[in-house]
Design a protein around this motif. Structure first.
Motif, PDB file in Angstrom:
ATOM      1  N   ASP A 245       0.725  -1.228  -0.001  1.00  0.00           N
ATOM      2  CA  ASP A 245       0.028  -0.233   0.033  1.00  0.00           C
ATOM      3  C   ASP A 245       0.752   1.254  -0.137  1.00  0.00           C
ATOM      4  O   ASP A 245       0.435   2.462  -0.362  1.00  0.00           O
ATOM      5  N   LEU A 246       1.891   1.141   0.595  1.00  0.00           N
ATOM      6  CA  LEU A 246       2.794   2.344   0.572  1.00  0.00           C
ATOM      7  C   LEU A 246       3.673   2.786  -0.727  1.00  0.00           C
ATOM      8  O   LEU A 246       4.040   3.720  -0.663  1.00  0.00           O
ATOM      9  N   ARG A 247       3.611   1.665  -1.590  1.00  0.00           N
ATOM     10  CA  ARG A 247       4.320   1.789  -2.851  1.00  0.00           C
ATOM     11  C   ARG A 247       3.713   3.100  -3.515  1.00  0.00           C
ATOM     12  O   ARG A 247       2.413   3.128  -3.945  1.00  0.00           O
ATOM     13  N   GLY A 248       4.689   4.121  -4.114  1.00  0.00           N
ATOM     14  CA  GLY A 248       4.271   5.163  -4.601  1.00  0.00           C
ATOM     15  C   GLY A 248       3.482   6.358  -3.972  1.00  0.00           C
ATOM     16  O   GLY A 248       3.388   7.402  -4.564  1.00  0.00           O
ATOM     17  N   MET A 249       3.402   6.290  -2.749  1.00  0.00           N
ATOM     18  CA  MET A 249       2.674   7.361  -1.896  1.00  0.00           C
ATOM     19  C   MET A 249       3.899   8.278  -1.702  1.00  0.00           C
ATOM     20  O   MET A 249       5.154   8.047  -1.397  1.00  0.00           O
ATOM     21  N   ARG A 250       3.464   9.470  -1.753  1.00  0.00           N
ATOM     22  CA  ARG A 250       4.228  10.634  -1.245  1.00  0.00           C
ATOM     23  C   ARG A 250       4.312  10.721   0.231  1.00  0.00           C
ATOM     24  O   ARG A 250       3.071  11.267   0.591  1.00  0.00           O
ATOM     25  N   ILE A 251       5.481  10.719   0.842  1.00  0.00           N
ATOM     26  CA  ILE A 251       5.354  10.764   2.127  1.00  0.00           C
ATOM     27  C   ILE A 251       6.494  11.647   2.702  1.00  0.00           C
ATOM     28  O   ILE A 251       7.532  11.812   2.204  1.00  0.00           O
ATOM     29  N   ARG A 252       5.925  12.824   3.564  1.00  0.00           N
ATOM     30  CA  ARG A 252       6.848  13.866   4.203  1.00  0.00           C
ATOM     31  C   ARG A 252       7.613  12.893   5.252  1.00  0.00           C
ATOM     32  O   ARG A 252       7.237  12.394   6.349  1.00  0.00           O
ATOM     33  N   VAL A 253       8.888  13.252   5.414  1.00  0.00           N
ATOM     34  CA  VAL A 253       9.827  12.827   6.246  1.00  0.00           C
ATOM     35  C   VAL A 253      10.762  13.858   6.812  1.00  0.00           C
ATOM     36  O   VAL A 253      11.097  15.072   5.933  1.00  0.00           O
TER      37      VAL A 253
ATOM     38  N   PHE B  83      13.748   4.299   5.335  1.00  0.00           N
ATOM     39  CA  PHE B  83      12.852   3.344   5.229  1.00  0.00           C
ATOM     40  C   PHE B  83      11.624   3.568   4.299  1.00  0.00           C
ATOM     41  O   PHE B  83      11.246   2.415   3.848  1.00  0.00           O
ATOM     42  N   ILE B  84      11.224   4.639   4.099  1.00  0.00           N
ATOM     43  CA  ILE B  84      10.159   4.798   3.390  1.00  0.00           C
ATOM     44  C   ILE B  84      10.542   4.488   1.885  1.00  0.00           C
ATOM     45  O   ILE B  84       9.734   3.904   0.954  1.00  0.00           O
ATOM     46  N   THR B  85      11.744   4.828   1.413  1.00  0.00           N
ATOM     47  CA  THR B  85      12.347   4.423   0.165  1.00  0.00           C
ATOM     48  C   THR B  85      12.345   3.247  -0.176  1.00  0.00           C
ATOM     49  O   THR B  85      12.171   2.531  -1.127  1.00  0.00           O
ATOM     50  N   LYS B  86      12.673   2.383   0.978  1.00  0.00           N
ATOM     51  CA  LYS B  86      12.985   0.941   0.815  1.00  0.00           C
ATOM     52  C   LYS B  86      11.513   0.090   0.466  1.00  0.00           C
ATOM     53  O   LYS B  86      11.676  -0.728  -0.216  1.00  0.00           O
ATOM     54  N   LEU B  87      10.428   0.841   0.980  1.00  0.00           N
ATOM     55  CA  LEU B  87       9.261   0.142   1.012  1.00  0.00           C
ATOM     56  C   LEU B  87       8.687   0.788  -0.462  1.00  0.00           C
ATOM     57  O   LEU B  87       7.513   0.445  -0.462  1.00  0.00           O
ATOM     58  N   GLY B  88       9.260   1.413  -1.213  1.00  0.00           N
ATOM     59  CA  GLY B  88       8.518   2.174  -2.548  1.00  0.00           C
ATOM     60  C   GLY B  88       7.999   3.166  -2.382  1.00  0.00           C
ATOM     61  O   GLY B  88       7.151   3.710  -3.256  1.00  0.00           O
ATOM     62  N   GLY B  89       7.981   3.785  -1.233  1.00  0.00           N
ATOM     63  CA  GLY B  89       7.388   5.261  -1.192  1.00  0.00           C
ATOM     64  C   GLY B  89       8.171   6.263  -1.533  1.00  0.00           C
ATOM     65  O   GLY B  89       9.303   6.075  -1.948  1.00  0.00           O
ATOM     66  N   VAL B  90       7.546   7.671  -1.750  1.00  0.00           N
ATOM     67  CA  VAL B  90       8.366   8.509  -2.606  1.00  0.00           C
ATOM     68  C   VAL B  90       8.704   9.646  -1.425  1.00  0.00           C
ATOM     69  O   VAL B  90       7.387   9.928  -0.740  1.00  0.00           O
ATOM     70  N   VAL B  91       9.654   9.877  -1.064  1.00  0.00           N
ATOM     71  CA  VAL B  91       9.928  10.714   0.022  1.00  0.00           C
ATOM     72  C   VAL B  91       9.989  12.141  -0.475  1.00  0.00           C
ATOM     73  O   VAL B  91      10.369  12.678  -1.453  1.00  0.00           O
ATOM     74  N   VAL B  92       9.488  13.093   0.570  1.00  0.00           N
ATOM     75  CA  VAL B  92       9.270  14.461   0.258  1.00  0.00           C
ATOM     76  C   VAL B  92       9.961  15.125   1.699  1.00  0.00           C
ATOM     77  O   VAL B  92       9.278  14.871   2.743  1.00  0.00           O
TER      78      VAL B  92
END
Length: 364
Positions: free
Chosen positions: A159-167, A175-184
């Motif tokens: 579910d996290l893949r491709g989501m834009r997440i603020r860090v 961690f977010i990148t490793k799960l396929g999220g997009v880091v902002v």
């Protein structure tokens, strides 16, 4: 001399016989953040108490100096006291960012904050980094454990893949990148605006951000990850120009007041995190096996490679320093008891870290 003149003279000669002075502070993250509602008001109240009215604090929560401008703001004298978010400036604070890189160690935010503060105060290279930027470090706060706070549900790793997440720190970005999220990468002060513009779908943060960040109406889901804490904010940093104006006694008073403010701020974080769990309309999701496995594997990888990562970022003797920081967490976990009040914690922090320092010479 008239009674009015006597009263005026008394007002102007409080403290150590000098005219009362005001510290221009910039908490920087907005009026609802615990820096503005708890930490800086407590620092001001305690400083006035400890100096018998000789010094006061006037905070500007936002507008004067933004978080990403704080290094220059303190260095150039635009503000006297501010919060420096070390991961925003990795090239300036390589040594001082060691606790941030090891933020997966420990779980009690009070112990982690105290250990981080003691580590930075007693680290020669860290003090030198702050000095090079015209600053004097006085303490770090720490958030509760980090979770995924989002506008759409994250029930598994996919579910996290491709989501834009603020860090807010490199370790969480990894961690977010490793799960396929997009880091902002953006300051928490910009989170509400980013959510309203759909520039991000959430943030990796402590639950307190729902309350303190003013996003209770935007965040709809919290996935319980419990991955580390945020200890990268040097919540109380004085400008060198302010420090130079203060007597050793007043410097000690400011250092002590800072511990009271930070202890109150940590307690506020913990209270806000509890309040967030009661906000209607937010679903709290237990992570599934895929997220649990990803989390555990990430922790093992980070701790195994921490010394190398730190060395690559310019930290000398990184392995020995990592061990020292971990030992400080163990020390403070032993010292801090469940029933300890914020006031008790503040005095303990001052006694253990600052009380025996020569404030005429510190931070040299």
């Amino acid at each position: 001399m008239t009674a009015t003149a006597v009263a005026l003279a008394a007002t102007l000669t409080m403290g150590s016989g000098l005219a009362a002075e005001t510290i221009r502070a910039t908490s920087g993250f907005g009026p609802d953040h615990s820096l503005a509602t708890a930490i800086y008001p407590e620092i001001g109240a305690r400083l006035e108490e400890f100096t018998q009215g000789g010094w006061s604090v006037e905070d500007t929560p936002s507008g004067m100096v933004a978080p990403n401008e704080m290094v220059a703001g303190l260095r150039d004298g635009k503000t006297d006291l501010g919060a420096v978010v070390l991961p925003y400036f990795p090239e300036l604070y390589a040594e001082s960012s060691l606790p941030s890189e090891l933020s997966l160690i420990g779980s009690d935010s009070r112990a982690i904050s105290a250990a981080t503060t003691e580590y930075l105060v007693t680290c020669d290279e860290c003090r030198a980094e702050f000095a090079a930027n015209g600053q004097v470090y006085l303490g770090s706060d720490t958030t509760p454990s980090y979770n995924l706070l989002t506008t759409q549900p994250v029930r598994n790793a996919e579910d996290l893949r491709g989501m834009r997440i603020r860090v807010g720190a490199p370790i969480f970005a990894a961690f977010i990148t490793k799960l396929g999220g997009v880091v902002v990468q953006a300051p928490s002060s910009e989170l509400a605006d980013a959510l309203s513009r759909n520039a991000v779908a959430g943030t990796f943060d402590g639950d307190q951000e729902i309350i303190g960040g003013g996003v209770r109406d935007q965040i709809k889901f919290v996935t319980d990850i419990g991955l580390g804490v945020y200890n990268g904010a040097a919540a109380a940093v004085a400008s060198q120009s302010l420090w130079d104006r203060m007597s050793p006694e007043d410097r000690a008073a400011l250092a002590r007041a800072a511990q009271y403010g930070i202890a109150k701020g940590i307690d506020t974080f913990r209270t806000q995190a509890d309040e967030a769990r009661k906000v209607e309309g937010i679903e709290f999701i237990e992570m599934d096996d895929s997220l649990q496995s990803a989390r555990d594997a990430f922790i093992d990888e980070q701790l195994t490679n921490a010394a190398r990562i730190l060395a690559d970022r310019g930290v000398t003797d990184s392995q020995a320093k990592a061990y020292r920081y971990a030992a400080l967490i163990g020390k403070w976990e032993h010292l801090i008891t469940p029933e300890m009040t914020p006031e008790d914690l503040a005095q303990l922090r001052y006694d253990e870290i600052f009380a025996d320092l020569d404030m005429a010479a510190f931070p040299r």
